[in-house]
Scaffold this motif. Sequence first.
Motif, short mmCIF file in Angstrom:
data_model
loop_
_atom_site.label_atom_id
_atom_site.label_comp_id
_atom_site.label_asym_id
_atom_site.label_seq_id
_atom_site.Cartn_x
_atom_site.Cartn_y
_atom_site.Cartn_z
N ILE A 73 40.20 28.61 30.58
CA ILE A 73 40.92 28.67 31.85
C ILE A 73 42.25 29.42 31.68
O ILE A 73 42.66 30.18 32.56
CB ILE A 73 41.15 27.25 32.38
N MET A 74 42.91 29.22 30.55
CA MET A 74 44.17 29.92 30.31
C MET A 74 43.96 31.43 30.25
O MET A 74 44.77 32.21 30.76
CB MET A 74 44.79 29.42 29.00
N GLY A 75 42.85 31.87 29.63
CA GLY A 75 42.55 33.30 29.59
C GLY A 75 42.31 33.87 30.98
O GLY A 75 42.83 34.94 31.33
N SER A 76 41.53 33.16 31.79
CA SER A 76 41.29 33.62 33.16
C SER A 76 42.57 33.61 33.98
O SER A 76 42.80 34.49 34.82
CB SER A 76 40.23 32.73 33.83
N THR A 77 43.42 32.60 33.76
CA THR A 77 44.69 32.53 34.49
C THR A 77 45.59 33.72 34.14
O THR A 77 46.25 34.30 35.02
CB THR A 77 45.41 31.22 34.16
N LEU A 78 45.61 34.08 32.86
CA LEU A 78 46.41 35.24 32.45
C LEU A 78 45.94 36.51 33.12
O LEU A 78 46.75 37.30 33.63
CB LEU A 78 46.35 35.38 30.93
N MET A 79 44.63 36.73 33.15
CA MET A 79 44.10 37.94 33.77
C MET A 79 44.33 37.93 35.28
O MET A 79 44.64 38.97 35.88
CB MET A 79 42.61 38.07 33.47
N HIS A 135 38.53 36.29 38.89
CA HIS A 135 39.15 35.35 37.96
C HIS A 135 39.51 34.04 38.65
O HIS A 135 39.41 32.96 38.03
CB HIS A 135 40.38 35.98 37.33
N SER A 136 39.94 34.09 39.90
CA SER A 136 40.29 32.86 40.62
C SER A 136 39.05 31.98 40.82
O SER A 136 39.10 30.76 40.62
CB SER A 136 40.91 33.20 41.97
N LEU A 137 37.93 32.59 41.21
CA LEU A 137 36.70 31.82 41.37
C LEU A 137 36.20 31.29 40.03
O LEU A 137 35.64 30.19 39.96
CB LEU A 137 35.63 32.69 42.04
N SER A 138 36.43 32.06 38.97
CA SER A 138 36.04 31.60 37.64
C SER A 138 36.82 30.34 37.27
O SER A 138 36.25 29.38 36.73
CB SER A 138 36.29 32.70 36.61
N ILE A 139 38.12 30.33 37.55
CA ILE A 139 38.94 29.15 37.26
C ILE A 139 38.44 27.94 38.05
O ILE A 139 38.42 26.81 37.55
CB ILE A 139 40.41 29.45 37.58
N ARG A 140 37.99 28.17 39.27
CA ARG A 140 37.47 27.08 40.10
C ARG A 140 36.26 26.42 39.44
O ARG A 140 36.18 25.18 39.33
CB ARG A 140 37.09 27.62 41.48
#
Length: 235
Positions: A73-79, A135-140
Amino acid sequence: MEWRKCYLDMMLVPTALMITMAYHAWLWNKVRTQPFTTIIGTNASGRRFWVSAMMKDNDKKNILAVQTLRNTIMGSTLMATTSILLCAGLAAIISSTYSVKKPLNDTIYGAHGELMIALKYVTLLLIFLFSFLGHSLSIRFMNQVTFLVNTPQDPSSIVTPEYVSELLERGFILNAVGNRLFYAALPLLLWIFGPVMVFLCSVAMVPVLYNLDFVSSSGKQKVADKIGSDASTLV
């Protein structure tokens, strides 16, 4: 004469985009038909086993599962943060009259009129916006998996390892889509300096992505040996 200068933009930029799209269409077909020849398919198979192992021995591995998903999640948040910051910067450039909007048009081929400059920046803005969306949907989905992977196993429960694995794969697919859109923005970023740079960068990215997306020859041989051993066992 400005409309004549856009000939290179009309030819090279769509060709560069078609090269990138054709490669990813071929990659997707390989993932669907021969998944173990690609890094994406191999990792997806490993993640399914990982989810099953985490949920089977949840009492001992629940912290490990949460920490692993948190790192993802941290990686997706960074991107996602990087993409939206670039969107904000491009929006500021589009809405301003600052001289940075003027490319080096003395030595680079292609059109550099006001309409073409606006098209370049708007295209980049849309690419980064869709990358942020992926990336936002991935975090979800990853956040959902963080809760469900620690669900106690119950024969009557609909939260099974297969269901959690499906959610996890959706999250990783959206993360991959966001990353690929971010990578596709690199050639388009060079479009500011001319269409030739877009074409050359797109052509150069294909072998780089191929080496990152497909397993090595030794890995393919191991997969072939595994399939052959499984077939002989079934016989």
